[in-house]
Design an enzyme around this catalytic site. Sequence first.
Site, PDB file in Angstrom:
ATOM      1  NE  ARG A 148     107.564 -40.417  13.305  1.00  0.00           N
ATOM      2  CZ  ARG A 148     106.990 -39.672  14.261  1.00  0.00           C
ATOM      3  NH1 ARG A 148     107.695 -39.308  15.323  1.00  0.00           N
ATOM      4  NH2 ARG A 148     105.741 -39.268  14.168  1.00  0.00           N
ATOM      5  CE1 TYR A 160     100.854 -36.336  19.392  1.00  0.00           C
ATOM      6  CE2 TYR A 160     102.865 -37.634  19.300  1.00  0.00           C
ATOM      7  CZ  TYR A 160     102.229 -36.413  19.333  1.00  0.00           C
ATOM      8  OH  TYR A 160     102.969 -35.263  19.287  1.00  0.00           O
ATOM      9  CG  ASP A 211     108.351 -41.304  18.311  1.00  0.00           C
ATOM     10  OD1 ASP A 211     108.500 -41.822  19.428  1.00  0.00           O
ATOM     11  OD2 ASP A 211     108.341 -40.074  18.125  1.00  0.00           O
ATOM     12  CG  HIS A 213     104.951 -40.871  20.301  1.00  0.00           C
ATOM     13  ND1 HIS A 213     104.450 -41.378  19.122  1.00  0.00           N
ATOM     14  CD2 HIS A 213     105.565 -39.721  19.959  1.00  0.00           C
ATOM     15  CE1 HIS A 213     104.735 -40.567  18.128  1.00  0.00           C
ATOM     16  NE2 HIS A 213     105.410 -39.554  18.590  1.00  0.00           N
ATOM     17  CD  GLU A 237     111.481 -40.554  18.204  1.00  0.00           C
ATOM     18  OE1 GLU A 237     111.584 -40.763  16.981  1.00  0.00           O
ATOM     19  OE2 GLU A 237     110.976 -39.518  18.669  1.00  0.00           O
ATOM     20  CD  GLU A 263     110.249 -36.529  21.034  1.00  0.00           C
ATOM     21  OE1 GLU A 263     110.653 -37.119  20.023  1.00  0.00           O
ATOM     22  OE2 GLU A 263     109.082 -36.131  21.167  1.00  0.00           O
ATOM     23  NE  ARG A 284     113.829 -38.479  19.008  1.00  0.00           N
ATOM     24  CZ  ARG A 284     113.599 -37.753  17.914  1.00  0.00           C
ATOM     25  NH1 ARG A 284     114.448 -37.764  16.920  1.00  0.00           N
ATOM     26  NH2 ARG A 284     112.497 -37.015  17.831  1.00  0.00           N
ATOM     27  CD  GLU A 340     111.304 -35.690  14.511  1.00  0.00           C
ATOM     28  OE1 GLU A 340     111.844 -35.392  15.587  1.00  0.00           O
ATOM     29  OE2 GLU A 340     110.135 -36.105  14.425  1.00  0.00           O
ATOM     30  CD1 TRP A 403     102.484 -36.885  26.869  1.00  0.00           C
ATOM     31  CD2 TRP A 403     102.936 -37.239  24.730  1.00  0.00           C
ATOM     32  NE1 TRP A 403     101.909 -35.915  26.161  1.00  0.00           N
ATOM     33  CE2 TRP A 403     102.172 -36.116  24.853  1.00  0.00           C
ATOM     34  CE3 TRP A 403     103.332 -37.688  23.451  1.00  0.00           C
ATOM     35  CZ2 TRP A 403     101.778 -35.388  23.741  1.00  0.00           C
ATOM     36  CZ3 TRP A 403     102.951 -36.982  22.383  1.00  0.00           C
ATOM     37  CH2 TRP A 403     102.179 -35.836  22.533  1.00  0.00           C
TER      38      TRP A 403
END
Length: 403
Positions: A148, A160, A211, A213, A237, A263, A284, A340, A403
Amino acid sequence: MLEITGARVIVTSPGRNFVTLKIETKDGLTGLGDATLNGRELAVASYLTDHVIPCLIGRDAHRIEDIWQYLYRGAYWRRGPVTMSAIAAVDMALWDIKGKAAGLPLYQLLGGASREGCMVYGHANGTTIEETIDNALHYKEQGYRAIRLQSGVPGLASTYGVSRDRYFYEPADADLPTETLWSTEKYLRSVPPLFEAARAALGWDVHLLHDVHHRLTPIEAGRLGRDLEPYRPFWMEDATPAENQANFRLIRQHTTTPLAVGEVFNSVWDCKQLIEEQLIDYIRATVVHAGGITHLRRIASFADLHNVRTGCHGATDLSPVSMAAALHFGLSIPNFGIQEYMRHTGKTDAVFPHAYSFADGLMHPGEAPGLGVELDEALAAEHPYKRAYLPVNRLEDGTLYNW
Ligand code: EZ4
Ligand code: CO
């Protein structure tokens, strides 16, 4: 009848907080379940101690499905991260016990191995593209087949997913949430050059992931997906928040970059439309946050009917107990995609000695009966709970953002 005689919650913080449920049976077999909910740990600890454990005592540990239904249907209040993490902890611990009773590693009870090992992806990050590529090369040398990539965004003070420590990544790091600033425009400009540089340096024989987020709108995600297509990413992601599952239709219309999400999902109901309409490629959801092996199994079976594979979350806030459960699960199911793997620190591994291992880019849960993870309670007691939060994110004008 394998009578449950006791259950306890152990909260420990060997570098970060973990909540673990330990179930004991009359004949001395014990099982462990992870109940860690990042930044909200004590809510799950209380849910278990105050509301679940009293209902477990005296029940038959072998009746995993019945206990799952009892805690889900019987609670009246269904779903939600706190409830589903608590149910997950009970479920994991009961599967652990069943494996130990049978003298078999859990994956054998779930149908046996469907593959040699579970392909995992590591986390390469850096403040600059060069740093990130350097870090990615390091993963490639260690045998990782999938990496990743997260890089600092020029013009933003921090990003982040980009850690201070290159080797161990721990986002929940503050007594009260820190605040970071976000610019979608700056971010969108920064990702394609990262992937271009990564392909030039790493070649095409390694999977590259990214990702988001949840920080883009669907149409922005469609654009990023399209911009990344030439570099053939394994997945993009959490492109956009998924409370409204129909959001993903718009992304799908604009890009063939594979999509992963989930997730934060707790239940099959969080992804029913995403899966049914084939709006995603990887789900996920995890053992710990989606109701344990018993429920994740249902999600994965449903996903399999719709060409969706698993790509379970595996950040450091998922304890080694969860990691083991994910590996037994991933090894056994037909539609495993990738797992992951964000390494735990030595401090964490010392508190949770485990049988799983990494070699040649794959992980294997090991052959110990049950989950193959122990909890050193004396060592755990040396690391008391320490409040810690994930950061929050604002736009440059101060608006609280996703996020
Ligand atoms: O933000 O584990 O894919 N990994 C991630 C993580 C999550 C944290 C949340 O608890 O997105 O960094
Ligand atoms: Co993520």
